[in-house]
Design an enzyme around this catalytic site. Structure first.
Site, PDB file in Angstrom:
ATOM      1  N   HIS A 119       0.866  -1.180   0.000  1.00 58.88           N
ATOM      2  CA  HIS A 119       0.000   0.000   0.000  1.00 58.88           C
ATOM      3  C   HIS A 119       0.901   1.228   0.000  1.00 58.88           C
ATOM      4  O   HIS A 119       1.007   1.944   0.990  1.00 58.88           O
ATOM      5  CB  HIS A 119      -0.959  -0.010   1.187  1.00 58.88           C
ATOM      6  CG  HIS A 119      -2.264  -0.662   0.870  1.00 58.88           C
ATOM      7  ND1 HIS A 119      -3.153  -0.115  -0.027  1.00 58.88           N
ATOM      8  CD2 HIS A 119      -2.804  -1.830   1.268  1.00 58.88           C
ATOM      9  CE1 HIS A 119      -4.207  -0.906  -0.140  1.00 58.88           C
ATOM     10  NE2 HIS A 119      -4.016  -1.957   0.625  1.00 58.88           N
ATOM     11  N   ASP A 124      -4.795   2.023   1.899  1.00 61.08           N
ATOM     12  CA  ASP A 124      -5.158   1.327   3.145  1.00 61.08           C
ATOM     13  C   ASP A 124      -5.716   2.324   4.166  1.00 61.08           C
ATOM     14  O   ASP A 124      -6.684   2.046   4.867  1.00 61.08           O
ATOM     15  CB  ASP A 124      -3.962   0.555   3.718  1.00 61.08           C
ATOM     16  CG  ASP A 124      -2.706   1.421   3.869  1.00 61.08           C
ATOM     17  OD1 ASP A 124      -2.612   2.483   3.203  1.00 61.08           O
ATOM     18  OD2 ASP A 124      -1.823   1.041   4.655  1.00 61.08           O
ATOM     19  N   HIS A 266      13.333   1.574 -26.185  1.00 53.37           N
ATOM     20  CA  HIS A 266      13.821   0.209 -26.387  1.00 53.37           C
ATOM     21  C   HIS A 266      14.169  -0.023 -27.853  1.00 53.37           C
ATOM     22  O   HIS A 266      13.355   0.215 -28.732  1.00 53.37           O
ATOM     23  CB  HIS A 266      12.746  -0.819 -26.007  1.00 53.37           C
ATOM     24  CG  HIS A 266      12.714  -1.119 -24.554  1.00 53.37           C
ATOM     25  ND1 HIS A 266      11.674  -1.786 -23.973  1.00 53.37           N
ATOM     26  CD2 HIS A 266      13.591  -0.860 -23.552  1.00 53.37           C
ATOM     27  CE1 HIS A 266      11.895  -1.911 -22.679  1.00 53.37           C
ATOM     28  NE2 HIS A 266      13.052  -1.353 -22.395  1.00 53.37           N
ATOM     29  N   TYR A 322      -6.842   9.197 -17.316  1.00 55.54           N
ATOM     30  CA  TYR A 322      -7.707   9.950 -16.405  1.00 55.54           C
ATOM     31  C   TYR A 322      -7.855  11.402 -16.829  1.00 55.54           C
ATOM     32  O   TYR A 322      -6.920  12.018 -17.313  1.00 55.54           O
ATOM     33  CB  TYR A 322      -7.132   9.889 -14.980  1.00 55.54           C
ATOM     34  CG  TYR A 322      -7.149   8.486 -14.402  1.00 55.54           C
ATOM     35  CD1 TYR A 322      -7.910   7.477 -14.991  1.00 55.54           C
ATOM     36  CD2 TYR A 322      -6.412   8.174 -13.276  1.00 55.54           C
ATOM     37  CE1 TYR A 322      -7.929   6.200 -14.472  1.00 55.54           C
ATOM     38  CE2 TYR A 322      -6.422   6.889 -12.742  1.00 55.54           C
ATOM     39  CZ  TYR A 322      -7.184   5.912 -13.354  1.00 55.54           C
ATOM     40  OH  TYR A 322      -7.206   4.648 -12.830  1.00 55.54           O
ATOM     41  N   GLU A 398      -0.046   7.294  11.466  1.00 56.35           N
ATOM     42  CA  GLU A 398      -1.432   6.886  11.745  1.00 56.35           C
ATOM     43  C   GLU A 398      -2.228   7.940  12.517  1.00 56.35           C
ATOM     44  O   GLU A 398      -3.462   7.866  12.583  1.00 56.35           O
ATOM     45  CB  GLU A 398      -1.431   5.547  12.502  1.00 56.35           C
ATOM     46  CG  GLU A 398      -0.985   4.401  11.584  1.00 56.35           C
ATOM     47  CD  GLU A 398      -0.739   3.108  12.329  1.00 56.35           C
ATOM     48  OE1 GLU A 398      -0.398   3.174  13.533  1.00 56.35           O
ATOM     49  OE2 GLU A 398      -0.866   2.032  11.713  1.00 56.35           O
TER      50      GLU A 398
END
Ligand code: ZN
Ligand code: ZN
Length: 421
Positions: A119, A124, A266, A322, A398
């Site tokens: 994550h 998360d 490449h 997006y 947290e």
């Protein structure tokens, strides 16, 4: 007791409930962090979410929306409109290097390659925050003037090659309808701001993201006899430089910034052979839909004409990912006082645009939406040098989770309380 509450009426009770639930939000986050799942594979995570919403007595819990998404509906005890809150659930193909007891050791296949899973973008945190909001609001449901829809979304970081998924697919499968959503809110944790702070912008906040692939075809020959063939390596080198003139020479950067980057080059197998073909890949970022179209045109034209000048041919494929993440100006103006009340006026700031992209942009095309950043770098670290999102060392403090619960819960209730018929 039928009189609806005013917005401020919920502040104290939300603060108490957010305090009470904080240890469990942290526990959920650690559990999800230790068991990360890639886009369209969020089976365990979505089962955890669905079980939680059912245990809270949600009126409706729809699973398998856009493969692994969950949509929960919580009807309040009072009539009113519908507001949506969104969290994304997917992890990234990154091998974790953070030294925490719940670090991920998971490995999986991503587009045919074995990789670590982490994550590394903080989804998360988003999932556990929204699980916390669900519990806080379920505890207040009798006083809620309207309906709150909880959207747990898979594959924000794009689905695996060849699959559909993410916000666009959830919308196609009706996640904003029945009941119809009036406004949507979402947040993203970011290491570029300190814990406790919130950043936002009105209008364009995050970039559009499109990728391009170019195949430059020459004629293979001995490296010591280049005149016998057409060298696609030299032609492609000129194309790379030509593409760099789009933003520097052709775009009005006083209007909006933009980016054209070549990330893949490449070609060839041996030092003494000029190869047939070179493959280039890159990304295009803009903050304006008109500039996005202009750049697509420039990439195509410059690539083809430089190839032609060198006697080679080029094929250009551009894939639109997006749209620009655009915060609805009216909803942004409405949201800021709520954020200031919850986080403290001094902690809510207008921040720079971010060249990363978000598929929250698709929700915002369908209904007014507001997306904001929440700092997750602890006070003892410098946010300017902290490992960024997507790094194997990306770290979430947290202590930021509780602010996420409080801000989303309060935005939802304030919006319902001030948008009654
Ligand atoms: Zn990300
Ligand atoms: Zn993200």
């Amino acid at each position: 007791m039928n009189a609806p509450d005013t917005p401020f009426a919920f502040d104290a009770v939300i603060a108490d409930k957010a305090d009470a639930i904080e240890p469990r939000v942290i526990a959920w986050r650690r559990d999800i962090h230790e068991n990360p799942e890639l886009g369209n594979r969020e089976v365990r995570t979505s089962a955890l979410v669905a079980r939680h919403l059912r245990e809270l007595g949600f009126d409706e819990v729809r699973e398998k929306v856009a493969h692994t998404g969950v949509v929960g509906v919580l009807k309040g005890g009072l009539p009113g409109p519908v507001v949506a809150l969104r969290a994304d659930m997917d992890a990234l193909p990154v091998a974790e290097e953070v030294d925490v007891p719940f670090a991920s050791e998971v490995r999986a296949q991503w587009n045919g390659q074995d990789c670590g899973v982490m994550h590394a973008c903080g989804h998360d945190a988003h999932t556990s925050i929204l699980m916390g909001v669900a519990e806080v609001l379920a505890g207040l449901r009798e006083r809620i003037p309207g309906t709150v829809k909880f959207i747990f979304q898979p594959a924000e970081e794009t689905p695996p090659i060849g699959e559909e998924g993410g916000a666009r697919m959830m919308i196609e499968e009706g996640c904003l309808q029945n009941p119809d959503v009036g406004a949507i809110f979402g947040l993203h944790v970011t290491s570029i701001h300190q814990t406790g702070t919130i950043g936002y912008r009105s209008g364009a906040m995050m970039a559009s993201a499109d990728d391009f692939r170019v195949f430059v075809r020459g004629t293979q020959t001995h490296a010591a006899m280049p005149w016998r063939g057409v060298d696609p390596i030299v032609v492609s080198s000129q194309i790379v430089l030509g593409l760099q003139t789009i933003v520097s020479r052709q775009m009005n950067i006083a209007h909006e910034p933009s980016i054209v980057t070549v990330g893949v080059f490449h070609g060839g197998v041996r030092h003494n052979i000029i190869p047939d073909e070179v493959k280039l890949e890159g990304t295009i970022r803009t903050f304006d839909e008109e500039q996005r179209e202009q750049i697509h045109g420039h990439v195509e034209r410059i690539t083809k004409l430089i190839a032609e000048a060198g006697g080679a041919t080029a094929k250009v494929h551009i894939h639109r990912w997006y749209d620009v993440t655009v915060n609805h100006p009216g909803l942004t103006e409405w949201s800021v006082p709520t954020l200031q009340r919850v986080a403290g006026t001094e902690n809510v700031k207008v921040v720079d645009k971010v060249c990363g992209a978000e598929d929250f942009s698709f929700f915002q095309k369908a209904v007014p939406g507001f997306f904001y950043f929440m700092g997750c770098t602890p006070p003892e670290k410098d946010a300017r040098t902290a490992a960024p999102n997507h790094s194997p060392r990306f770290y979430v403090d947290e202590k930021c989770l509780k602010l996420g619960v409080k801000t989303l819960a309060t935005l939802a209730l304030d919006w319902l309380a001030t948008h009654r018929e």
